[in-house]
Scaffold this active site. Structure first.
Site, short mmCIF file in Angstrom:
data_model
loop_
_atom_site.label_atom_id
_atom_site.label_comp_id
_atom_site.label_asym_id
_atom_site.label_seq_id
_atom_site.Cartn_x
_atom_site.Cartn_y
_atom_site.Cartn_z
CG ASN A 160 -5.75 52.06 -49.50
OD1 ASN A 160 -4.90 52.88 -49.18
ND2 ASN A 160 -6.63 51.57 -48.66
CE LYS A 161 -5.30 56.33 -47.07
NZ LYS A 161 -4.80 55.09 -46.51
CD GLN A 162 -7.66 60.18 -51.86
OE1 GLN A 162 -6.74 59.76 -51.14
NE2 GLN A 162 -8.81 60.56 -51.37
#
Ligand SMILES: Cc1ncc(COP(=O)(O)O)c(C=O)c1O
Length: 355
Positions: A160-162
């Site tokens: 779910n991270k950048q």
């Protein structure tokens, strides 16, 4: 990626230094070490700055549980202090008041991607490990990118991270000795110049594979666009929810030169509203949302192990009880953001009937 698969070097190969050097260069840090997760990076960083059995590490109760767990891994005590009600990050004056002769490190968290006031914490003269797992792309008020102040700073690449490698993480730092120790301990305690299967210290398997590093290298090239997409979705939300402000507390806008690295869009509901009922009513309208984040000190493990109770950190507890993460992904359209905003408005308008 395909090159890595064809090469047969799926781990401990050339993609690891390539990803590390590209990442350090992008942030303006001297060094970077790729690790198997943000948690692994935090754990190795705490060890590298000298946290030991019986020490105290001051950190934020409003975070993902990993930032406190890594302190417990080393048999040290997480000392929580309350947060700033606007930025939701550690309050430097509260940190200063909590320092004792057993404090060996500070572990600020850049929560929801908003930079913590690390400059103020630096003045306390203690080792710092930054939890930047949610904050890729964030910038401090003095223009320094988060991760480039020299202390170990840890990024996470969970899905779910950048920037995502499935699972994975990166530690940035300016100290060659810290890099050397982290590189050894992530690989079972083997120094780079040691013979195969010789180990001169205790280590872990916290390596990141070449396959994962290849994914990271590819995304580093597009990082500006990835970050801009997220910032664009956040701007759409801010506009769509403008007329609910200040009834609904939106993420604090960038102030004083600080720049958020957008990770999630978390709103705080009006006080007195039943959050679970709001989440259920949103789900009935087809909008998934999550209570996010719970206060760490009130989780059952932390209550039982350290005797924490309600009322210790009132700002954190108030924020944690009212926070809801709305759907947030980089390619969200204006129409999709509008649907979430419309559902939230209709739920809040009918909130008297919620139970
Ligand atoms: C604030 C914070 N700290 C630590 C972590 C742990 O990272 P990982 O899941 O990569 O171990 C996360 C990630 O979810 C996080 O959000």
């Amino acid at each position: 990626m395909v090159d890595v698969l064809r090469s047969g070097r799926l781990s401990l190969g050339p993609m690891v230094p390539r990803f590390e050097e590209g990442f350090a260069h992008r942030l303006g840090a001297r060094f970077a070490s790729a690790v198997s997760s943000g948690t692994a990076g935090l754990h190795l960083s705490l060890r590298a700055v000298g946290v030991n059995d019986g020490d105290e590490v001051i950190t934020s109760p409003l975070s993902f549980v990993a930032s406190a767990n890594v302190i417990v891994y080393e048999r040290a005590t997480p000392v929580f202090v309350d947060i700033d009600p606007v930025t939701l990050n550690l309050r430097p004056d509260a940190v200063a008041a909590a320092v004792t002769e057993r404090t060996t490190a500070l572990l600020p968290v850049h929560i929801f991607g908003y930079p913590a006031d690390v400059a103020a914490l630096e003045r306390l003269g203690l080792p710092i490990v930054e939890d930047a797992c949610e904050a890729l792309g964030a910038i401090h008020p003095d223009g320094t990118p988060v991760g480039a102040r020299g202390h170990p700073a840890v990024f996470g690449f969970y899905a779910n991270k950048q920037l995502v490698t499935g699972e994975g993480g990166m530690v940035t730092m300016d100290d060659a000795a810290i890099k050397e120790r982290i590189d050894s301990e992530r690989n079972q305690g083997r120094a780079p110049n040691m013979d195969w299967l010789d180990h001169d210290r205790l280590g872990f398997n916290y390596r990141l594979s070449d396959v994962a590093c290849a994914l990271g290298v590819a995304q580093l090239e597009q990082l500006d666009e990835l970050l801009a997409d997220r910032a664009g979705v956040a701007a759409l939300y801010r506009e769509a929810l403008r007329d609910l402000d200040p009834e609904l507390t939106l993420p604090c806008p960038d102030a004083g030169g600080a720049v958020r690295g957008w990770f999630v869009f978390v709103v705080q509901l009006p006080r007195g509203l039943a959050r679970d009922a709001v989440i259920r009513a949103l789900a009935e309208r087809g909008i998934p949302s999550k209570p996010y984040m719970p206060a760490i000190h009130l989780m059952s493990f932390y209550r039982e192990r350290f005797g924490h109770r309600e009322g210790e950190f009132p700002v954190c507890e108030d924020v944690a009880a009212r926070s809801v993460a709305l759907p947030f992904f980089p390619r969200m359209t204006e129409g999709e953001v509008g649907q979430v905003a419309a559902a939230l408005k209709s739920v809040l308008a009918g909130s008297a009937t919620l139970s």
